[in-house]
Motif scaffolding. Structure first.
Motif, PDB file in Angstrom:
ATOM      1  N   GLU A  26      43.094  17.898  79.973  1.00 33.41           N
ATOM      2  CA  GLU A  26      42.496  16.571  80.176  1.00 33.41           C
ATOM      3  C   GLU A  26      41.616  16.190  78.987  1.00 33.41           C
ATOM      4  OE1 GLU A  26      40.442  16.698  83.904  1.00 33.41           O
ATOM      5  OE2 GLU A  26      42.286  16.616  85.087  1.00 33.41           O
ATOM      6  N   TYR A  27      40.840  17.154  78.471  1.00 35.05           N
ATOM      7  CA  TYR A  27      39.981  16.884  77.322  1.00 35.05           C
ATOM      8  C   TYR A  27      40.822  16.491  76.115  1.00 35.05           C
ATOM      9  CZ  TYR A  27      37.020  17.782  73.290  1.00 35.05           C
ATOM     10  OH  TYR A  27      36.364  17.664  72.096  1.00 35.05           O
ATOM     11  N   HIS A  28      41.893  17.223  75.851  1.00 32.94           N
ATOM     12  CA  HIS A  28      42.750  16.905  74.694  1.00 32.94           C
ATOM     13  C   HIS A  28      43.416  15.542  74.866  1.00 32.94           C
ATOM     14  CE1 HIS A  28      42.268  20.499  72.338  1.00 32.94           C
ATOM     15  NE2 HIS A  28      42.570  21.287  73.384  1.00 32.94           N
ATOM     16  N   LEU A  29      43.832  15.203  76.093  1.00 33.88           N
ATOM     17  CA  LEU A  29      44.428  13.888  76.334  1.00 33.88           C
ATOM     18  C   LEU A  29      43.410  12.773  76.091  1.00 33.88           C
ATOM     19  CD1 LEU A  29      46.603  14.532  79.514  1.00 33.88           C
ATOM     20  CD2 LEU A  29      47.407  14.019  77.204  1.00 33.88           C
ATOM     21  N   MET A  30      42.194  12.975  76.571  1.00 32.18           N
ATOM     22  CA  MET A  30      41.146  11.976  76.365  1.00 32.18           C
ATOM     23  C   MET A  30      40.799  11.853  74.874  1.00 32.18           C
ATOM     24  SD  MET A  30      38.737  12.764  79.662  1.00 32.18           S
ATOM     25  CE  MET A  30      37.405  11.721  79.191  1.00 32.18           C
ATOM     26  N   GLU A  31      40.763  12.974  74.186  1.00 28.53           N
ATOM     27  CA  GLU A  31      40.488  12.959  72.750  1.00 28.53           C
ATOM     28  C   GLU A  31      41.580  12.198  72.006  1.00 28.53           C
ATOM     29  OE1 GLU A  31      40.649  16.757  70.585  1.00 28.53           O
ATOM     30  OE2 GLU A  31      38.514  16.426  70.158  1.00 28.53           O
ATOM     31  N   LYS A  32      42.822  12.381  72.425  1.00 31.91           N
ATOM     32  CA  LYS A  32      43.936  11.684  71.790  1.00 31.91           C
ATOM     33  C   LYS A  32      43.849  10.185  72.072  1.00 31.91           C
ATOM     34  CE  LYS A  32      48.865  11.672  71.271  1.00 31.91           C
ATOM     35  NZ  LYS A  32      50.152  11.930  71.800  1.00 31.91           N
ATOM     36  N   GLU A  33      43.462   9.831  73.307  1.00 33.23           N
ATOM     37  CA  GLU A  33      43.302   8.413  73.635  1.00 33.23           C
ATOM     38  C   GLU A  33      42.208   7.770  72.785  1.00 33.23           C
ATOM     39  OE1 GLU A  33      42.734   7.621  77.795  1.00 33.23           O
ATOM     40  OE2 GLU A  33      44.455   8.828  78.379  1.00 33.23           O
ATOM     41  N   VAL A  34      41.122   8.483  72.584  1.00 33.94           N
ATOM     42  CA  VAL A  34      40.022   7.963  71.751  1.00 33.94           C
ATOM     43  C   VAL A  34      40.507   7.762  70.320  1.00 33.94           C
ATOM     44  CG1 VAL A  34      37.778   8.522  70.734  1.00 33.94           C
ATOM     45  CG2 VAL A  34      38.163   8.882  73.173  1.00 33.94           C
ATOM     46  N   GLU A  35      41.257   8.720  69.810  1.00 31.69           N
ATOM     47  CA  GLU A  35      41.799   8.592  68.448  1.00 31.69           C
ATOM     48  C   GLU A  35      42.750   7.411  68.365  1.00 31.69           C
ATOM     49  OE1 GLU A  35      41.218  10.116  65.502  1.00 31.69           O
ATOM     50  OE2 GLU A  35      39.548  11.104  66.533  1.00 31.69           O
ATOM     51  N   ASP A  36      43.578   7.221  69.405  1.00 30.87           N
ATOM     52  CA  ASP A  36      44.506   6.089  69.422  1.00 30.87           C
ATOM     53  C   ASP A  36      43.751   4.761  69.438  1.00 30.87           C
ATOM     54  OD1 ASP A  36      46.636   7.813  69.361  1.00 30.87           O
ATOM     55  OD2 ASP A  36      47.095   7.658  71.514  1.00 30.87           O
ATOM     56  N   VAL A  37      42.690   4.688  70.217  1.00 28.57           N
ATOM     57  CA  VAL A  37      41.894   3.464  70.294  1.00 28.57           C
ATOM     58  C   VAL A  37      41.237   3.192  68.949  1.00 28.57           C
ATOM     59  CG1 VAL A  37      39.832   2.443  71.340  1.00 28.57           C
ATOM     60  CG2 VAL A  37      41.510   3.576  72.781  1.00 28.57           C
TER      61      VAL A  37
END
Length: 134
Positions: A115-126
């Motif tokens: 979940e942390y890695h997915l959220m980190e990836k979403e932040v990078e995408d944003v």
């Protein structure tokens, strides 16, 4: 009514059912203990029976408090040996429970990490999308 009774008779078997009487039994018991008087029976059978004891393979076993216990022991007594076996079973059950708990905690850690890695990836995408808009 008489005609009905006559028609229901079975001439082959006779008029009434009468089974043969069985002969009386010879003796209720083949044991001669019932013929002995009380004092002789007490001497033969004993008054106090005590716990059952048996000898198997050179070891004497006694049934005490619902369990068979060896009376002839080596370094540890039979009761001590049974207590240690019971404690061993308890520790094995506790160990299995702890293994299950560790497994669950590892699964939870893995899920949280994903979940942390997915959220980190979403932040990078944003962030990447925000940079493109500028």
């Amino acid at each position: 009514m008489e005609d009905l009774k006559r028609s229901l008779r079975m001439p082959l078997f006779g008029n009434t059912f009468s089974p043969k009487k069985t002969p009386p039994r010879k003796s209720a018991s083949l044991s001669s203990l019932h013929t002995l008087d009380r004092s002789t029976r007490e001497v033969e059978l004993g008054l106090e029976y005590g716990p059952p004891v048996m000898n198997i393979g050179g070891q004497s076993w006694k049934f005490d408090e619902g369990q068979w216990i060896t009376e002839s022991g080596g370094n540890a007594s039979g009761r001590e040996l049974q207590r240690l076996k019971k404690r061993n079973v308890q520790l094995e059950e506790e160990n299995n429970l702890l293994k299950v708990k560790i497994e669950i905690l590892l699964d939870m850690l893995t899920e949280t990490t994903v979940e942390y890695h997915l959220m980190e990836k979403e932040v990078e995408d944003v962030k990447t999308q925000h940079r493109r808009k500028k």
